[in-house]
Motif scaffolding. Sequence first.
Motif, PDB file in Angstrom:
ATOM      1  N   THR A 167      11.994  -1.785  -0.788  1.00  0.00           N
ATOM      2  CA  THR A 167      12.012  -0.348  -1.063  1.00  0.00           C
ATOM      3  C   THR A 167      12.075   0.421   0.247  1.00  0.00           C
ATOM      4  OG1 THR A 167      10.673  -0.735  -2.999  1.00  0.00           O
ATOM      5  CG2 THR A 167      10.791   1.518  -2.210  1.00  0.00           C
ATOM      6  N   ALA A 168      13.094   1.193   0.398  1.00  0.00           N
ATOM      7  CA  ALA A 168      13.199   2.042   1.590  1.00  0.00           C
ATOM      8  C   ALA A 168      13.899   3.314   1.146  1.00  0.00           C
ATOM      9  CB  ALA A 168      14.011   1.332   2.672  1.00  0.00           C
ATOM     10  N   ASP A 169      13.612   4.380   1.810  1.00  0.00           N
ATOM     11  CA  ASP A 169      14.208   5.660   1.447  1.00  0.00           C
ATOM     12  C   ASP A 169      13.935   6.032   0.005  1.00  0.00           C
ATOM     13  OD1 ASP A 169      15.258   6.390   3.839  1.00  0.00           O
ATOM     14  OD2 ASP A 169      17.063   5.159   3.568  1.00  0.00           O
ATOM     15  N   TYR A 170      12.855   5.510  -0.542  1.00  0.00           N
ATOM     16  CA  TYR A 170      12.518   5.895  -1.917  1.00  0.00           C
ATOM     17  C   TYR A 170      11.968   7.312  -1.873  1.00  0.00           C
ATOM     18  CZ  TYR A 170      10.208   5.872  -6.469  1.00  0.00           C
ATOM     19  OH  TYR A 170       9.797   6.174  -7.741  1.00  0.00           O
ATOM     20  N   ASP A 171      12.529   8.159  -2.700  1.00  0.00           N
ATOM     21  CA  ASP A 171      12.112   9.556  -2.664  1.00  0.00           C
ATOM     22  C   ASP A 171      11.035   9.777  -3.713  1.00  0.00           C
ATOM     23  OD1 ASP A 171      12.357  11.704  -1.163  1.00  0.00           O
ATOM     24  OD2 ASP A 171      14.169  12.508  -2.115  1.00  0.00           O
ATOM     25  N   GLY A 172       9.818   9.505  -3.350  1.00  0.00           N
ATOM     26  CA  GLY A 172       8.742   9.604  -4.326  1.00  0.00           C
ATOM     27  C   GLY A 172       8.122  10.978  -4.355  1.00  0.00           C
ATOM     28  N   VAL A 173       7.219  11.143  -5.285  1.00  0.00           N
ATOM     29  CA  VAL A 173       6.471  12.391  -5.375  1.00  0.00           C
ATOM     30  C   VAL A 173       5.654  12.596  -4.101  1.00  0.00           C
ATOM     31  CG1 VAL A 173       4.525  13.440  -6.582  1.00  0.00           C
ATOM     32  CG2 VAL A 173       6.412  12.471  -7.872  1.00  0.00           C
ATOM     33  N   SER A 174       5.203  11.487  -3.512  1.00  0.00           N
ATOM     34  CA  SER A 174       4.368  11.588  -2.324  1.00  0.00           C
ATOM     35  C   SER A 174       5.208  11.618  -1.049  1.00  0.00           C
ATOM     36  CB  SER A 174       3.406  10.408  -2.278  1.00  0.00           C
ATOM     37  OG  SER A 174       4.117   9.202  -2.100  1.00  0.00           O
ATOM     38  N   GLY A 175       6.490  11.858  -1.186  1.00  0.00           N
ATOM     39  CA  GLY A 175       7.339  11.893  -0.006  1.00  0.00           C
ATOM     40  C   GLY A 175       8.125  10.605   0.123  1.00  0.00           C
ATOM     41  N   LYS A 176       8.583  10.359   1.351  1.00  0.00           N
ATOM     42  CA  LYS A 176       9.423   9.189   1.562  1.00  0.00           C
ATOM     43  C   LYS A 176       8.564   7.929   1.562  1.00  0.00           C
ATOM     44  CE  LYS A 176      12.786   7.747   5.060  1.00  0.00           C
ATOM     45  NZ  LYS A 176      11.986   6.771   5.687  1.00  0.00           N
ATOM     46  N   VAL A 177       9.026   6.918   0.827  1.00  0.00           N
ATOM     47  CA  VAL A 177       8.296   5.653   0.767  1.00  0.00           C
ATOM     48  C   VAL A 177       9.183   4.565   1.340  1.00  0.00           C
ATOM     49  CG1 VAL A 177       7.160   3.992  -0.741  1.00  0.00           C
ATOM     50  CG2 VAL A 177       7.066   6.424  -1.291  1.00  0.00           C
ATOM     51  N   ARG A 195       0.853  -1.186   0.000  1.00  0.00           N
ATOM     52  CA  ARG A 195       0.000   0.000   0.000  1.00  0.00           C
ATOM     53  C   ARG A 195       0.888   1.235   0.000  1.00  0.00           C
ATOM     54  NH1 ARG A 195      -4.792   0.258   3.889  1.00  0.00           N
ATOM     55  NH2 ARG A 195      -3.431  -0.756   5.368  1.00  0.00           N
ATOM     56  N   ILE A 196       0.703   2.056  -1.010  1.00  0.00           N
ATOM     57  CA  ILE A 196       1.545   3.246  -1.133  1.00  0.00           C
ATOM     58  C   ILE A 196       0.939   4.412  -0.355  1.00  0.00           C
ATOM     59  CG2 ILE A 196       2.771   4.717  -2.761  1.00  0.00           C
ATOM     60  CD1 ILE A 196       3.426   1.793  -3.036  1.00  0.00           C
ATOM     61  N   PHE A 212      -0.513  -3.193  16.789  1.00  0.00           N
ATOM     62  CA  PHE A 212      -0.619  -3.876  15.501  1.00  0.00           C
ATOM     63  C   PHE A 212       0.666  -3.771  14.697  1.00  0.00           C
ATOM     64  CE2 PHE A 212      -4.963  -2.150  16.311  1.00  0.00           C
ATOM     65  CZ  PHE A 212      -5.549  -3.372  16.617  1.00  0.00           C
ATOM     66  N   THR A 213       1.037  -4.888  14.075  1.00  0.00           N
ATOM     67  CA  THR A 213       2.141  -4.866  13.134  1.00  0.00           C
ATOM     68  C   THR A 213       1.554  -4.876  11.733  1.00  0.00           C
ATOM     69  OG1 THR A 213       3.299  -6.256  14.678  1.00  0.00           O
ATOM     70  CG2 THR A 213       4.283  -5.997  12.499  1.00  0.00           C
ATOM     71  N   SER A 214       1.959  -3.934  10.926  1.00  0.00           N
ATOM     72  CA  SER A 214       1.405  -3.915   9.580  1.00  0.00           C
ATOM     73  C   SER A 214       2.468  -4.316   8.582  1.00  0.00           C
ATOM     74  CB  SER A 214       0.835  -2.544   9.257  1.00  0.00           C
ATOM     75  OG  SER A 214       1.821  -1.730   8.694  1.00  0.00           O
ATOM     76  N   LYS A 215       2.036  -5.117   7.594  1.00  0.00           N
ATOM     77  CA  LYS A 215       2.963  -5.574   6.549  1.00  0.00           C
ATOM     78  C   LYS A 215       2.608  -4.845   5.256  1.00  0.00           C
ATOM     79  CE  LYS A 215       3.818  -9.559   8.947  1.00  0.00           C
ATOM     80  NZ  LYS A 215       4.842 -10.546   9.046  1.00  0.00           N
ATOM     81  N   GLY A 216       3.602  -4.516   4.502  1.00  0.00           N
ATOM     82  CA  GLY A 216       3.341  -3.976   3.179  1.00  0.00           C
ATOM     83  C   GLY A 216       2.838  -2.547   3.172  1.00  0.00           C
ATOM     84  N   ASP A 217       2.915  -1.873   4.295  1.00  0.00           N
ATOM     85  CA  ASP A 217       2.550  -0.461   4.298  1.00  0.00           C
ATOM     86  C   ASP A 217       3.758   0.362   3.882  1.00  0.00           C
ATOM     87  OD1 ASP A 217       0.075   0.669   4.727  1.00  0.00           O
ATOM     88  OD2 ASP A 217      -0.012  -0.181   6.742  1.00  0.00           O
ATOM     89  N   CYS A 218       3.631   1.078   2.792  1.00  0.00           N
ATOM     90  CA  CYS A 218       4.777   1.808   2.273  1.00  0.00           C
ATOM     91  C   CYS A 218       4.762   3.285   2.650  1.00  0.00           C
ATOM     92  CB  CYS A 218       4.852   1.681   0.756  1.00  0.00           C
ATOM     93  SG  CYS A 218       5.105  -0.008   0.219  1.00  0.00           S
ATOM     94  N   ALA A 219       3.607   3.793   3.050  1.00  0.00           N
ATOM     95  CA  ALA A 219       3.536   5.216   3.361  1.00  0.00           C
ATOM     96  C   ALA A 219       4.168   5.464   4.726  1.00  0.00           C
ATOM     97  CB  ALA A 219       2.093   5.670   3.366  1.00  0.00           C
ATOM     98  N   THR A 220       4.783   6.608   4.839  1.00  0.00           N
ATOM     99  CA  THR A 220       5.367   6.960   6.122  1.00  0.00           C
ATOM    100  C   THR A 220       4.515   7.996   6.839  1.00  0.00           C
ATOM    101  OG1 THR A 220       6.723   8.500   4.880  1.00  0.00           O
ATOM    102  CG2 THR A 220       7.732   6.425   5.519  1.00  0.00           C
ATOM    103  N   GLY A 221       3.366   8.303   6.256  1.00  0.00           N
ATOM    104  CA  GLY A 221       2.476   9.258   6.904  1.00  0.00           C
ATOM    105  C   GLY A 221       2.883  10.693   6.691  1.00  0.00           C
ATOM    106  N   GLU A 222       3.910  10.887   5.857  1.00  0.00           N
ATOM    107  CA  GLU A 222       4.353  12.258   5.593  1.00  0.00           C
ATOM    108  C   GLU A 222       3.341  13.032   4.769  1.00  0.00           C
ATOM    109  OE1 GLU A 222       7.973  12.484   3.489  1.00  0.00           O
ATOM    110  OE2 GLU A 222       9.208  12.141   5.254  1.00  0.00           O
ATOM    111  N   ALA A 223       2.749  12.290   3.827  1.00  0.00           N
ATOM    112  CA  ALA A 223       1.954  12.974   2.806  1.00  0.00           C
ATOM    113  C   ALA A 223       0.531  13.202   3.277  1.00  0.00           C
ATOM    114  CB  ALA A 223       1.975  12.169   1.519  1.00  0.00           C
ATOM    115  N   LEU A 224       0.384  13.825   4.433  1.00  0.00           N
ATOM    116  CA  LEU A 224      -0.950  14.108   4.940  1.00  0.00           C
ATOM    117  C   LEU A 224      -1.033  15.561   5.357  1.00  0.00           C
ATOM    118  CD1 LEU A 224      -1.892  11.045   7.124  1.00  0.00           C
ATOM    119  CD2 LEU A 224      -3.307  12.082   5.377  1.00  0.00           C
ATOM    120  N   GLY A 225      -2.211  16.107   5.218  1.00  0.00           N
ATOM    121  CA  GLY A 225      -2.370  17.481   5.640  1.00  0.00           C
ATOM    122  C   GLY A 225      -3.821  17.787   5.897  1.00  0.00           C
TER     123      GLY A 225
END
Lengths: 443, 358, 577
Positions: free
Chosen positions: A388-398, A186-187, A408-421
């Motif tokens: 994939t780590a430290d990927y510098d995407g358009v949506s921020g760090k992935v 999940r991106i 909870f442990t989540s698997k496959g979560d790629c968002a770092t929560g940066e891209a929220l406002g």
Amino acid sequence: MNKKVFAILSLLIFASMILVACAPAATEAPAEEPPAEEPPAEEPPAEEAFECDDAIGCVELAPDDPVHIASMLTISGATSFLGEDSVGAIEIAIDDRGGTLLGRDIQYTSEDSLCSAEGGQTAATKVASDPTILGVIGTNCSAAMTAAMDTISSAGLSILSPSNTAPTLTLDDPAAGGTFKPGYFRICHTDFFQGAVAGEFAYNELGARTLATIHDGSPYADQLQEVMANRFMELGGEVTFQGAVNVGDTDMRAVLTSVAADSPDALYFPIFEPEGPFIVAQSSEIAGLENTILIGADGLLVDSFPENSGPNAVGMYLTGPFVTGAAYDEFLAKWDAKFGGVPPSGFHAFAYDGTNILFDAIEAVAVTDADGTTYVGRQALRDAIKATADYDGVSGKVDCSDKQFGEFTSKGDCATGEALGVFEITEAEVDDGNWPPEVIYTP
Amino acid sequence: MLKGFLDRYLERFSWVSFFLRLFQIAAIIIIVVGVYNTLTTAKYTNAQWVTLVFAGLAQGSIYALIALGYTLVYGILLMINFAHGEVYMAGAFTAVFLANYQAESGFLARSPWLAILSWLALAVVVSTVIAILLERIAYRPLRNAPRLVPLITAIGASFVLQYTFRGFYGTVFRSYPTVPALQGTVNVFGAQVPLVQLVVLIAAIILMVILYFFVDRTKRGKAMRSVSEDHDVSRLMGINIDRIIVTTFALGGALAGAAGIFNGLFRPQGVFFFMGFFPGLKAFTAAVLGGIGNVRGAFIGGLLLGVIESLFPNLILEGLGIPAVNQLRDAFGFTMLVLILIFRPQGIFGERLAEKKA
Amino acid sequence: MEEKPRPTWQIILRSGILGGGIAAYLCLVGLVEAFSERFLIGSFLTLGEVMLVTGILIAGLLTARELKDNKILATGSSLLSGVVSSLPLILLIFITMLFVLRPEILGATYNLRDMFVNLSPELVEILTLGQGLDNLALGILLLILLSALMSLLGAAFVLLPRRWSLGLISGIAWVLVIGIFSDTVSQIVRQVAGQGMIRVIFVNEALTPQAAVIIFAIAFVTGFFSVHTRIQTRWEGIPQTQQSRTRMILLLAAFGFLLVLPWVVGLFLSQALFTVGLFVMMCLGLNIVVGYAGLLDLGYVAFFAFGAYTMGILTTTGSLGRGGLNFWMAIPFCILVGVVWGLILGFPVLRLRGDYLAIVTLGFGEIIRILALSDWLAPFEGGAQGVLHIPYPNFLGIIFDSPQYMYYVVIAGGLIAAFVTIRLRESRLGRQWMAMREDEDVAEAMGINLVQTKLLAFAIGASFGALAGGVWAARLGNIFPHSFNLLISINALAVIIIGGMGSIPGVIIGALVLVGMPELLREFTEYRYLMYGILLIIMMLVRPEGLLPEATRRRELHTGEDENFEPVSQQPVGSDR
């Protein structure tokens, strides 16, 4: 006699039909029997230079085969703006590579997964039945993904979602409601992020101490308001009312009257159009809501929302994906050049990043042997995306590594929560059609 | 033999009636308990109740106008015009563009009444044309077919109309402009009721009265009533059946078009291709509630359904301690329909005849 | 109308404007533009172009049909009506030019594209055959020429000698069908002949020109020599005893074919077949209620939902689970719950008839969906979050995790349902239902217990629906209340009426057409619903009795048409008023 011959003939024809029908079934049976484990792609012959030792098989691309990816998005129905948003981003990502990858053309198939469980599953079987597909972008709606998960995962595919936000999708503990299966990534951010941001914003920034929430019976809205309310209570706030409306309702006065009974400081309604504008517009008619601050979520982050809601929308807030930076501006310029205007929703950046991550991973794991045949290991592809780590995407760090949310442990979560406002709707949006609105808070 | 007769008697009458009666009594007890609980907790003020009633009446007048179309067609053809909700949508969806154009050009601000009249005219024309086309293409060739066949073409027509307008006008949700002249509130029993709701209610009542006089007093209206009694005899009396049926559809369409504009006045948002479906269903419910085929019944049924939906979830269900009651509004509306039909299987104003024919 | 032939100019004008109107409608609704990039053959012919010319074809066809006695007049007239049919399209071009692309010409202040979203530059581009506004005159000329030609083609269907026109129609139809269903065909080709063969037949989604030519040729020949009529005449020549024996063999062969089908057609088409089978199962149940007992039920989805939720709650491994049964153990409970709820919901509506029944059952369907969705019942059945983690059926160690296995479950369920239906139809109860369907009062007077008969119809019908729901839940693995919407009820009703009420083969055909085809036409996205609606209307107009009606019913209908049959839409003369 003639008739007898005819009868025998027709029998023969049908017998041969059955034989024809059986023959491929018999030969293909080993490949099909346990679809859970066996790869849909054929094993490379032993005398080849390259031996595929991937745990779930390889996709074999003959020298002039295209690289085939697919998407399963909501192209039709009331939430088709989500699908259009993502499809556009995928097409831009393909254009960025000049339409080629590994020196081959990129073939892109777009399936409609609707916004429902059965739609998701049907689209999944469609994608899974094509063994040439390497990876998938999808789905938009969490319900569709829940139903598609098993088919996609057992077909050995990797799927990257631009807008599933239900937390359960990345939890693999069934006791916690988790539905995760390997191959899912999940991106975008889970509701854990967005709900928390909304709760913190309401409590800390707005100073709200009492809160009411309304959902529309969609799994998305229900989960999001729950996470938000929990975060709000954790911070010390009080939730006075948790109500719901139905999709298709037009008269919100009754539910707003219920909300107004306690005159809460804030009202959170993570729902969609057209129910959202109804709530905003009708809230002014209800005594007791004068001081209640309205907060919506990304479902309402659509350019038609402020105008439809009218003057009441001025001063309300929307939580949602917020992307900024030079790379994003560049993306928007490409969008404008290709489609005109701005994307219809807020998840395109995730679709764009997801497509690029998929392409990078394919490039990373593809092996080409002497005669020009390329092999892509399906498990290797999953591992590459996972790494994939430290990927510098358009949506921020992935970063696709495992994450911890409370217990909870989540698997496959790629968002770092940066891209929220949190966006604030002002007169500029309502009267002059300005879009997107100004962001006034980021976590 | 006597015992067998008795058994059958018991089975046929007392058994069903007994349980239905039990069901009624249980429902009434639940409703009374709910109302009592809600009112004793005094969560809502009187003003809030009044607000809800008037919102319900305004909503109900929209249902009522659409329901009239159902009921008129049913009275004459004994068929459910399932696509009638789409007729309503067609007018409202088309006129929204004119309304927004006039709002932008300043015409709406200069002469609001003229502007609203022009929307009404456009919506009524579009809805009427669609209703007539519907009759011509989807229903007329099937006038002698089994009952369920026109129902299926009606469902088909409903899809066609929805997705035709979706194709024409796109998927974006539109809104009517707010009319400054209709803003503001009126004090009714201590509650601030929006002026526009009262205007809509009164306009709907006026339309209803006009319709009533048309059906009751004019020659064409008399012919309509005659056709609804008996096609063959009417034909013998020199009535052109086709023309009367077209008139009926046109009337229904015109009322639906007007309903679309009224809806846009008091609740401007959410104009899109699917906007007719649920109001259509509700209006159909309202028509049945009042007794389908009955003009007065459809109107009262519409208003009643509007008030039930607006008021009762908060009034009854909340008192029973059910969470998120507004979610259950439609379910509750239908439950009330079932309850009322158990009391009166032919609807509130329906005649026994309607049951016979159906 | 019949006694006086219409003047020729009127025919030309009428069919021209009708055909052009259809073409303009397809443009406005967006179909032409939406599929202007969807190639059918190589990179020559797009689906959008086909849609554009369909209307014009119809114009020529209609003209030629009315004037077919005089071939020369017919040819000339269809040419003219083709020109007429281009007029609405030319009008579209000018409207787009004046109100969208070049507003300065007339000083238009409103961009009409804000309203009609499909009046786009691309549309003008398509309509002027690529010439655009710069070469407008040439473009319009080309459009008129194309219209005239296409209209001639339409006329050719009628005017050519029968063999030629049959060959032509069958050739064009097959190429179009395979081109449109290229997705489906390639799924089968992949399974049968492998990926390599796909590349021979298809390029992307379109037929390769070579393949198109070959398909056209084969179809032309079969049409030309009207192969199927020959087979039919042969068949009719065979004596009765042999016919029935051959029919038996064919039936067995068909059954064998059914059994291997999922492995021939692959994963996706198996899923589509599964859905069709599910609807067959469900519609057989609804058929009992509506077709046999004559009780119009618009809320059948309620029972489907009950079955699905019973299966979900009884088998799920998630936190909502009660009982922890497996699929096979839960199936009887699904049926039981269906029966019980059929009785419970049937009870309050015993006294209602016709349309009152319809709206109340519709209400029940909605009530059940809303309750399933509600926060109130969420602690028991998941509310908006649905029921997750429903395990797949496990049969002797084989886990039915793909539609190819579940297909057999619906085949078995469908066979059982069909068997039960047939036995019931022949039984005393079945005859009671039909008596009730024809006239409740007379049936009651004949001593039929209406309460019992009605409730049994509801209960048995509901049990099939619940069974289908249970199977569906096990296939899906998780269920959400949104799935149980009115559309399912409507679709099920449409299936049995389109198929031919009361007929089992009709239900199967109906499900294939109304459930299977939309699955295969997924690329049409929203336009599927438009086509679905058009299909419903056209089918009912052409065959009001349905595709494969029950023999008795067909007889009833047709005797009714011949004699002084009382039209249903009219009140019986002398009723108790």
